[in-house]
Design a protein around this motif. Structure first.
Motif, PDB file in Angstrom:
ATOM      1  N   TYR A 170      -5.122  31.473  -4.316  1.00 32.78           N
ATOM      2  CA  TYR A 170      -4.016  30.523  -4.429  1.00 32.78           C
ATOM      3  C   TYR A 170      -3.230  30.767  -5.719  1.00 32.78           C
ATOM      4  O   TYR A 170      -3.671  30.414  -6.812  1.00 32.78           O
ATOM      5  CB  TYR A 170      -4.606  29.111  -4.405  1.00 32.78           C
ATOM      6  CG  TYR A 170      -3.593  28.002  -4.325  1.00 32.78           C
ATOM      7  CD1 TYR A 170      -2.609  27.987  -3.332  1.00 32.78           C
ATOM      8  CD2 TYR A 170      -3.625  26.947  -5.223  1.00 32.78           C
ATOM      9  CE1 TYR A 170      -1.693  26.946  -3.247  1.00 32.78           C
ATOM     10  CE2 TYR A 170      -2.716  25.898  -5.144  1.00 32.78           C
ATOM     11  CZ  TYR A 170      -1.746  25.913  -4.152  1.00 32.78           C
ATOM     12  OH  TYR A 170      -0.848  24.878  -4.066  1.00 32.78           O
ATOM     13  N   ASP A 229     -11.269  23.184  -5.784  1.00 33.27           N
ATOM     14  CA  ASP A 229     -10.043  22.689  -5.143  1.00 33.27           C
ATOM     15  C   ASP A 229     -10.361  22.428  -3.662  1.00 33.27           C
ATOM     16  O   ASP A 229     -10.534  23.359  -2.879  1.00 33.27           O
ATOM     17  CB  ASP A 229      -8.929  23.742  -5.301  1.00 33.27           C
ATOM     18  CG  ASP A 229      -7.596  23.277  -4.737  1.00 33.27           C
ATOM     19  OD1 ASP A 229      -7.537  22.194  -4.122  1.00 33.27           O
ATOM     20  OD2 ASP A 229      -6.600  24.017  -4.908  1.00 33.27           O
ATOM     21  N   SER A 262      -1.620  15.514  -0.266  1.00 32.99           N
ATOM     22  CA  SER A 262      -0.533  16.298   0.335  1.00 32.99           C
ATOM     23  C   SER A 262      -0.794  16.652   1.786  1.00 32.99           C
ATOM     24  O   SER A 262       0.136  16.696   2.587  1.00 32.99           O
ATOM     25  CB  SER A 262      -0.306  17.595  -0.451  1.00 32.99           C
ATOM     26  OG  SER A 262       0.299  17.319  -1.688  1.00 32.99           O
ATOM     27  N   LYS A 263      -2.028  16.961   2.129  1.00 30.58           N
ATOM     28  CA  LYS A 263      -2.325  17.403   3.501  1.00 30.58           C
ATOM     29  C   LYS A 263      -2.641  16.213   4.386  1.00 30.58           C
ATOM     30  O   LYS A 263      -2.241  16.146   5.528  1.00 30.58           O
ATOM     31  CB  LYS A 263      -3.527  18.358   3.500  1.00 30.58           C
ATOM     32  CG  LYS A 263      -3.459  19.469   2.488  1.00 30.58           C
ATOM     33  CD  LYS A 263      -2.421  20.494   2.855  1.00 30.58           C
ATOM     34  CE  LYS A 263      -2.367  21.573   1.799  1.00 30.58           C
ATOM     35  NZ  LYS A 263      -1.624  22.742   2.186  1.00 30.58           N
ATOM     36  N   ARG A 320       3.590  13.539  -3.741  1.00 29.60           N
ATOM     37  CA  ARG A 320       3.060  14.081  -5.003  1.00 29.60           C
ATOM     38  C   ARG A 320       1.942  13.197  -5.548  1.00 29.60           C
ATOM     39  O   ARG A 320       2.059  12.568  -6.604  1.00 29.60           O
ATOM     40  CB  ARG A 320       4.162  14.262  -6.070  1.00 29.60           C
ATOM     41  CG  ARG A 320       5.353  15.076  -5.669  1.00 29.60           C
ATOM     42  CD  ARG A 320       4.993  16.395  -5.018  1.00 29.60           C
ATOM     43  NE  ARG A 320       4.185  17.269  -5.856  1.00 29.60           N
ATOM     44  CZ  ARG A 320       3.163  17.997  -5.392  1.00 29.60           C
ATOM     45  NH1 ARG A 320       2.808  17.955  -4.111  1.00 29.60           N
ATOM     46  NH2 ARG A 320       2.477  18.754  -6.206  1.00 29.60           N
ATOM     47  N   THR A 365      -6.165  16.186  -3.058  1.00 30.17           N
ATOM     48  CA  THR A 365      -4.737  15.890  -2.906  1.00 30.17           C
ATOM     49  C   THR A 365      -4.494  15.000  -1.698  1.00 30.17           C
ATOM     50  O   THR A 365      -5.271  15.024  -0.738  1.00 30.17           O
ATOM     51  CB  THR A 365      -3.943  17.209  -2.749  1.00 30.17           C
ATOM     52  OG1 THR A 365      -2.549  16.909  -2.643  1.00 30.17           O
ATOM     53  CG2 THR A 365      -4.357  18.010  -1.523  1.00 30.17           C
ATOM     54  N   TYR A 410      -9.093  29.618   0.410  1.00 29.73           N
ATOM     55  CA  TYR A 410      -7.671  29.887   0.570  1.00 29.73           C
ATOM     56  C   TYR A 410      -7.441  31.368   0.313  1.00 29.73           C
ATOM     57  O   TYR A 410      -7.787  31.845  -0.767  1.00 29.73           O
ATOM     58  CB  TYR A 410      -6.865  29.062  -0.436  1.00 29.73           C
ATOM     59  CG  TYR A 410      -5.375  29.243  -0.324  1.00 29.73           C
ATOM     60  CD1 TYR A 410      -4.596  28.360   0.403  1.00 29.73           C
ATOM     61  CD2 TYR A 410      -4.749  30.324  -0.942  1.00 29.73           C
ATOM     62  CE1 TYR A 410      -3.226  28.542   0.514  1.00 29.73           C
ATOM     63  CE2 TYR A 410      -3.384  30.510  -0.828  1.00 29.73           C
ATOM     64  CZ  TYR A 410      -2.631  29.614  -0.106  1.00 29.73           C
ATOM     65  OH  TYR A 410      -1.279  29.797   0.014  1.00 29.73           O
ATOM     66  N   SER A 450      -2.066  18.078  -6.625  1.00 29.17           N
ATOM     67  CA  SER A 450      -3.103  18.852  -7.312  1.00 29.17           C
ATOM     68  C   SER A 450      -2.507  19.859  -8.275  1.00 29.17           C
ATOM     69  O   SER A 450      -3.186  20.326  -9.182  1.00 29.17           O
ATOM     70  CB  SER A 450      -4.069  19.527  -6.353  1.00 29.17           C
ATOM     71  OG  SER A 450      -3.497  19.841  -5.159  1.00 29.17           O
ATOM     72  N   GLN A 451      -1.217  20.182  -8.101  1.00 25.11           N
ATOM     73  CA  GLN A 451      -0.660  21.176  -9.023  1.00 25.11           C
ATOM     74  C   GLN A 451      -0.645  20.648 -10.458  1.00 25.11           C
ATOM     75  O   GLN A 451      -0.974  21.373 -11.390  1.00 25.11           O
ATOM     76  CB  GLN A 451       0.746  21.589  -8.571  1.00 25.11           C
ATOM     77  CG  GLN A 451       1.265  22.815  -9.284  1.00 25.11           C
ATOM     78  CD  GLN A 451       0.340  24.026  -9.147  1.00 25.11           C
ATOM     79  OE1 GLN A 451      -0.287  24.230  -8.114  1.00 25.11           O
ATOM     80  NE2 GLN A 451       0.244  24.821 -10.197  1.00 25.11           N
TER      81      GLN A 451
HETATM   82  C1  LIG Z   1      -5.241  25.808  -2.195  1.00 32.28           C
HETATM   83  C2  LIG Z   1      -4.319  24.627  -2.294  1.00 32.28           C
HETATM   84  N1  LIG Z   1      -4.564  23.709  -3.220  1.00 32.28           N
HETATM   85  C3  LIG Z   1      -3.770  22.621  -3.330  1.00 32.28           C
HETATM   86  C4  LIG Z   1      -2.695  22.429  -2.493  1.00 32.28           C
HETATM   87  C5  LIG Z   1      -1.893  21.158  -2.593  1.00 32.28           C
HETATM   88  O1  LIG Z   1      -1.067  21.173  -3.640  1.00 32.28           O
HETATM   89  P1  LIG Z   1      -0.369  19.800  -4.108  1.00 32.28           P
HETATM   90  O2  LIG Z   1      -1.409  18.747  -4.122  1.00 32.28           O
HETATM   91  O3  LIG Z   1       0.155  20.135  -5.459  1.00 32.28           O
HETATM   92  O4  LIG Z   1       0.708  19.502  -3.110  1.00 32.28           O
HETATM   93  C6  LIG Z   1      -2.387  23.375  -1.548  1.00 32.28           C
HETATM   94  C7  LIG Z   1      -1.181  23.210  -0.702  1.00 32.28           C
HETATM   95  O5  LIG Z   1      -0.642  24.126  -0.154  1.00 32.28           O
HETATM   96  C8  LIG Z   1      -3.226  24.502  -1.427  1.00 32.28           C
HETATM   97  O6  LIG Z   1      -2.995  25.410  -0.484  1.00 32.28           O
END
Ligand SMILES: Cc1ncc(COP(=O)(O)O)c(C=O)c1O
Length: 390
Positions: free
Chosen positions: A118, A201, A233-234, A241, A231, A173, A93-94
Motif C-alpha cells: 500500500y 492496517d 471508509s470501507k 474521513r 477505518t 493489500y 486511516s491515512q
Molecule cells: C490498505 C488500505 N488501508 C487503508 C485504506 C483506507 O484509507 P482511509 O481510511 O484513509 O480512507 C485503504 C483504502 O483504499 C487501503 O487500501
C-alpha cells in the motif's frame, strides 16, 4: 450511472466518466452508502451540540462518545479488548498512518513494509524520514522469516535496527491473502523480542466471506507491540474521513500532540453521529448487508472471468476483501492490454502499481465492490474485447 472512483497510485478521487468501469480502486459502492441514515444521525448530533459541546473546541483524540463506541465495537466484533483511553479517532486511516509514522520513526530509521503493498503507507513512512525495508509476500502473506532474519541481522549495512513493520495481515493489500496462523504467532513473538512495532492496517475487516473474519493481531498482543489502524471508509463511506487507532496510552498521547499541530481536532458532530450508528447497531447491520452484496459480486466477477478470460487469468476466489488478484498468462503484453482496455471503457490495476520498485509483475487487481453483477459482466466483456488486436 456515475463513476465511483479511480485509483491512481492507491489514491482515490472522483471521476465523472460514466462510460468507464473503474475496476482499479478498492472503494465501496458509493450508490449504496446509507445517506439518509447518516443524515438523520448527523442532524441529531448537531441539534444536541449545545449539551455535548461538539461545536466547541474539544479533544484532539476524538469525542469520548465515538472513542467509547469504537472500543466497544472492537471488543464485540474483532476480539480486541481495549479502553477508550487507548483509542484515537482520525480523519481516515491515512491521517493515522502519517501520525504513527511521525511518532515512531526518527530520520534514517528502518521501517519494514510488504514488498507489494500500500503506497500511501510507504509515503507516510518515507515522509517521516524512514528508510523502507521491503519484505516478501507469498500465498501465506508476509514472509515473517525474512523479516526475522533482517531484524536479527539488524537489517542493513548501516546496522540500524528495524523500528516497525507496516502490514495488512487480514487481507494483504493487494493480494487479499490471509497471514497464516503460524506466521501470525511468529510475527508477534518477533516483535516482542526485537521491540519492533507492528502497524496493523485492518482496513476492510468486515468484508470476509468464508467463515468469520479472523481476529486481528491486536486481539492477542500481550507485549503491546501492535498499533492497530482501522477505518470507516470501507464499511461506511470514504468521504467521511473517519478512521481510528488503538495503541498504548502513551502512543495515543504522542499521536494526539502531533495531530493538534495540524488539525486541532476532527469533526466532532460527525463523530457523535457515527457513534450513534455504532451504538444502535446500524453500522453493523449495514456491514452485514454489504457483506452479502459484495459476496454475490465477488462470485459474479469470478464466474465472468472463468467464462470470458479462461486461460488468460488464473486466480483463487478471494476469501475476503473488495478486489480480486489474478495472475496473467505471460504471453499477454499486460500494459498494452491495460491501455487498450482503457480505450474500451474499463480500467484495472496491474501488478507494477503495487511493487515497491515499480517492477513489472504479471498480475491484475480487479475491484468487484463498486459494481453490480451485470455491470461486472459488461466490464469483463470489455476486458475480453480489449485482448483482440494487441
Ligand atoms: C490498505 C488500505 N488501508 C487503508 C485504506 C483506507 O484509507 P482511509 O481510511 O484513509 O480512507 C485503504 C483504502 O483504499 C487501503 O487500501
Amino acid at each position: 450511472m456515475r463513476g465511483p472512483a479511480v485509483s491512481a497510485r492507491g489514491t482515490s478521487f472522483p471521476l465523472h466518466r460514466p462510460e468507464t468501469y473503474l475496476l482499479s480502486g478498492g472503494v465501496p459502492d458509493t450508490r449504496l452508502i446509507p445517506n439518509a441514515m447518516i443524515a438523520r444521525a448527523y442532524r441529531r448530533a448537531l441539534c444536541s451540540s449545545t449539551s455535548t459541546g461538539s461545536l466547541d473546541y474539544g479533544d484532539p483524540r476524538g469525542t469520548p462518545r465515538l472513542r467509547a463506541a469504537v472500543a466497544e465495537m472492537l471488543r464485540a466484533t474483532r476480539g480486541i479488548s481495549t479502553h477508550p483511553a487507548n483509542v484515537m479517532i482520525t480523519r481516515g486511516s491515512q491521517m493515522a498512518l502519517d501520525l504513527i509514522a511521525r511518532a515512531l520513526v526518527r530520520s534514517g530509521d528502518a521501517a519494514a513494509v510488504e514488498k507489494i503493498g500500500y503506497r500511501p503507507a510507504w509515503d507516510a513512512l518515507r515522509a517521516a524520514g524512514a528508510e523502507l525495508v521491503p519484505i516478501g509476500v507469498d500465498e501465506k502473506g508476509l514472509a515473517v522469516e525474512e523479516l526475522a532474519s533482517r531484524a536479527r541481522a539488524k537489517g542493513r549495512p548501516a546496522g540500524e535496527p528495524i523500528r516497525c513493520i507496516y502490514t495488512t495481515p487480514h487481507h494483504q493489500y493487494p493480494t487479499t491473502v490471509l497471514l497464516a496462523p503460524a506466521r501470525r504467532i511468529a510475527l508477534l513473538e518477533l516483535a516482542a523480542r526485537e521491540r519492533l512495532a507492528i502497524i496493523e492496517d485492518d482496513y476492510d475487516h468486515e468484508f470476509h466471506y468464508e467463515g468469520r473474519p479472523v481476529a486481528p493481531l491486536a486481539s492477542h498482543d500481550p507485549a503491546g507491540s501492535v498499533v492497530y489502524v482501522g477505518t470507516f471508509s470501507k464499511i461506511l463511506a470514504p468521504g467521511l474521513r473517519l478512521g481510528f487507532v488503538v495503541a498504548a496510552e502513551r502512543v495515543i498521547e504522542a499521536l494526539s500532540a502531533l495531530r493538534f499541530v495540524v488539525d486541532r481536532q476532527g469533526d466532532h458532530v460527525l463523530e457523535n453521529a457515527v457513534a450513534e450508528l455504532v451504538e444502535e447497531g446500524e453500522l453493523q447491520r449495514h456491514a452485514r448487508k454489504m457483506r452479502r452484496v459484495y459476496k454475490a459480486r465477488r462470485d459474479a466477477l469470478a464466474a465472468s472471468l472463468e467464462h470470458q478470460l479462461k486461460g488468460v487469468l488464473k486466480f483463487q476466489v478471494p476469501a475476503g476483501g473488495m478486489t480480486l488478484w489474478a495472475s496473467v498468462d505471460d504471453r499477454i503484453p499486460l500494459e498494452a492490454w491495460r491501455a487498450r482496455a482503457r480505450e474500451k471503457g474499463v480500467m484495472f490495476s496491474t501488478g507494477r502499481e503495487f511493487d515497491i520498485e515499480g517492477k513489472a509483475r504479471p498480475f491484475v487487481r480487479l475491484a468487484f465492490a463498486p459494481y453490480d453483477e451485470s455491470e461486472l459482466g459488461r466490464a469483463v466483456q470489455r476486458m475480453r474485447a480489449a485482448l483482440d488486436g494487441i
